[in-house]
Design a protein around this motif. Structure first.
Motif, short mmCIF file in Angstrom:
data_model
loop_
_atom_site.label_atom_id
_atom_site.label_comp_id
_atom_site.label_asym_id
_atom_site.label_seq_id
_atom_site.Cartn_x
_atom_site.Cartn_y
_atom_site.Cartn_z
N THR A 120 0.86 -1.44 0.22
CA THR A 120 -0.56 -0.01 -0.10
C THR A 120 0.80 1.32 -0.32
O THR A 120 0.59 1.72 -0.64
N LEU B 106 -2.40 -2.43 -15.50
CA LEU B 106 -2.42 -1.18 -14.03
C LEU B 106 -3.85 -0.11 -14.09
O LEU B 106 -4.33 0.31 -14.70
N VAL B 107 -3.80 -0.56 -12.34
CA VAL B 107 -5.20 -0.25 -11.89
C VAL B 107 -4.27 0.34 -10.41
O VAL B 107 -4.22 -0.14 -9.98
N ASN B 108 -4.56 1.70 -10.48
CA ASN B 108 -3.47 2.60 -9.22
C ASN B 108 -2.61 2.19 -8.73
O ASN B 108 -1.86 1.74 -8.58
N ASP B 109 -1.70 1.43 -10.71
CA ASP B 109 -0.45 2.05 -10.38
C ASP B 109 -0.02 -0.08 -10.02
O ASP B 109 1.32 -0.28 -9.83
N GLN B 110 -1.14 -1.29 -9.84
CA GLN B 110 -0.51 -2.32 -10.07
C GLN B 110 -1.59 -3.04 -10.55
O GLN B 110 -2.50 -2.73 -11.10
N LYS C 182 -7.87 -9.69 -9.19
CA LYS C 182 -6.59 -8.07 -8.63
C LYS C 182 -5.74 -9.43 -8.53
O LYS C 182 -5.51 -10.75 -8.20
N ASP D 215 4.16 1.45 -1.15
CA ASP D 215 5.40 1.56 -2.00
C ASP D 215 5.36 0.00 -3.00
O ASP D 215 6.60 -0.66 -2.32
N TYR D 216 4.29 -0.37 -4.03
CA TYR D 216 4.46 -1.90 -4.44
C TYR D 216 5.25 -1.89 -5.00
O TYR D 216 6.21 -2.82 -5.15
#
Length: 432
Positions: free
Chosen positions: A30, A319-323, A268, A32-33
């Protein structure tokens, strides 16, 4: 009550610590992925290069830049397990398991006990995130099970400890489905979990009887489909006939759950335990949103390396929200029809074409496609009513037109379709 966690804890799988560590990993992601993933990739790579003779020999003198590391294939792993274990690990102090063999390339692998505990902690957490508590929800399990012998009773014991009941999925007769209905009426099941094809068959039977499963078993809240493709029209059917939320689970016995979520959404990725790449046929990364080979790295399995492991499936990441999320799952790598002119047709595309044609001709419960030769296909189907000659000709003509090829198509009505020993249905198979 689900006793699996207690059983694992008592046999050396530290579930309690695994749950705490998993929570810490989630906090790191959460925050820093990218930093988390790069750190864990570096740690597991360094461990196996130092402690695993098999893996260090595979890498050799190649640069240790991540993208230049070898892609690990199932063929690489088809050798004695003892040759592949890291220092300090043996079959006696690890969790040893066998792949399902659905790829045609089965092998035995191992997880260190804490990595296996993390896997179970993750499964429990992923389900809980969708409102499903494995400790209290009684599972209706639609998986294969041996019919007799010691293995049969071992599976039944595991089911008992895990607060679940297993339904026999090799018998898809009306009589057997009526027994399913009786069981749901007399038991407080919380969720269904099983192979997509069998759950779809059961839903079709409910539709024929004009029954909604949740009306028969009000305690039901969820259905989890796994191991096989889920098509949009089948998802619509499951939602209607079961009357509960449908969740989609993608994973493997080697790695655990890779991606999970509501079936109508992108799945996810479980980034706490896995790193997934999508590569082209030359093992080069593809752009986000582009289809390619799914390659997985298990970030915590120290007993056995799964670093850049080619799992055998095709898929697409975005990628969604950088993940990362899995936006599309497209079947197995080797699944394609090879036509007489050398053209390759992805098996799913061929399956979609056939599915659309058959949908308009009869009440077909399920079917499989077998390519016997470049110009010869067999379609085996299960239906209440046999196709007429006119309907068979319509199917043959439509396939020829869609694929722009002169093909021989044989259509056979069956009472049931052959499944693997574990109950999976192979929707397309090429025999040459």
């Amino acid at each position: 009550m689900n006793l699996t966690n207690l059983s694992l804890q008592l046999t050396g799988y530290d579930i309690t610590t695994a749950k705490k560590e998993l929570k810490g990993h989630q906090q790191r992601i959460t925050k820093d992925y990218r930093d988390y993933i790069e750190e864990k990739k570096a740690e597991i790579l360094a461990f196996h290069l130092k402690n695993n003779i098999f893996y260090s020999a595979l890498v050799g003198n190649k640069p240790q830049n991540w993208k230049q590391l070898p892609v690990l294939t199932k063929q690489d792993l088809q050798q004695p397990l003892q040759n592949r274990l890291s220092k300090g690990f043996s079959a006696k102090n690890t969790h040893v398991h066998k792949t399902s063999g659905s790829s045609g390339q089965p092998f035995i692998f191992a997880k260190d006990k804490f990595a296996h505990a993390l896997t179970w902690a993750s499964i429990s957490d992923l389900y809980a995130s969708k409102g499903l508590d494995l400790n209290t929800s009684h599972e209706a399990r639609f998986y294969g099970i041996p019919n007799q012998g010691l293995v049969h009773y071992k599976e039944r014991l595991k089911d008992l400890l895990s607060n679940r009941y297993r339904f026999s999925i090799f018998n898809t007769s009306s009589e057997n489905f009526e027994q399913f209905i009786n069981s749901f009426q007399s038991n407080k099941f919380g969720h269904l979990n099983g192979y997509t094809s069998t759950l779809v068959l059961f839903a079709k039977y409910l539709a024929e009887k004009n029954l909604i499963l949740k009306d028969l078993c009000p305690s039901l809240t969820h259905c989890i489909v796994t191991a096989e493709m889920l098509f949009k029209e089948d998802l619509k059917l499951l939602k209607k006939q079961f009357g509960v939320n449908i969740l989609n689970e993608y994973g493997s016995s080697e790695t655990g759950i890779l991606a999970f979520g509501p079936a109508e959404e992108a799945l996810k990725i479980d980034t706490r335990l896995q790193y997934i790449e999508i590569l082209d046929k030359n093992n080069k990364p593809v752009a986000n949103g582009t289809s390619g080979k799914i390659v997985v790295t298990s970030l915590f399995n120290k007993a056995h390396p799964f670093i850049r492991y080619e799992i055998g499936d095709l898929g697409t990441l975005s990628l969604v929200n950088d993940q990362p999320v899995l936006t599309k799952l497209e079947g197995r790598l080797g699944d394609f029809a090879l036509l007489p002119d050398g053209k390759k047709i992805p098996a799913l595309a061929f399956y979609y074409v056939t599915k659309e044609i058959i949908k308009d001709t009869a009440n077909v419960k399920e079917f499989v496609i077998i390519q016997n030769q470049p110009d010869t296909f067999t379609i085996d189907y299960v239906a209440d009513t046999e196709f007429s000659n006119a309907e068979i000709e319509k199917i043959k003509k439509a396939i020829t037109v869609h694929l722009n090829a002169n093909l021989q198509v044989v259509v056979n009505k069956k009472n049931s379709l052959d499944r693997s020993k574990r109950g999976k249905l192979e929707q397309f198979r090429r025999t040459f």
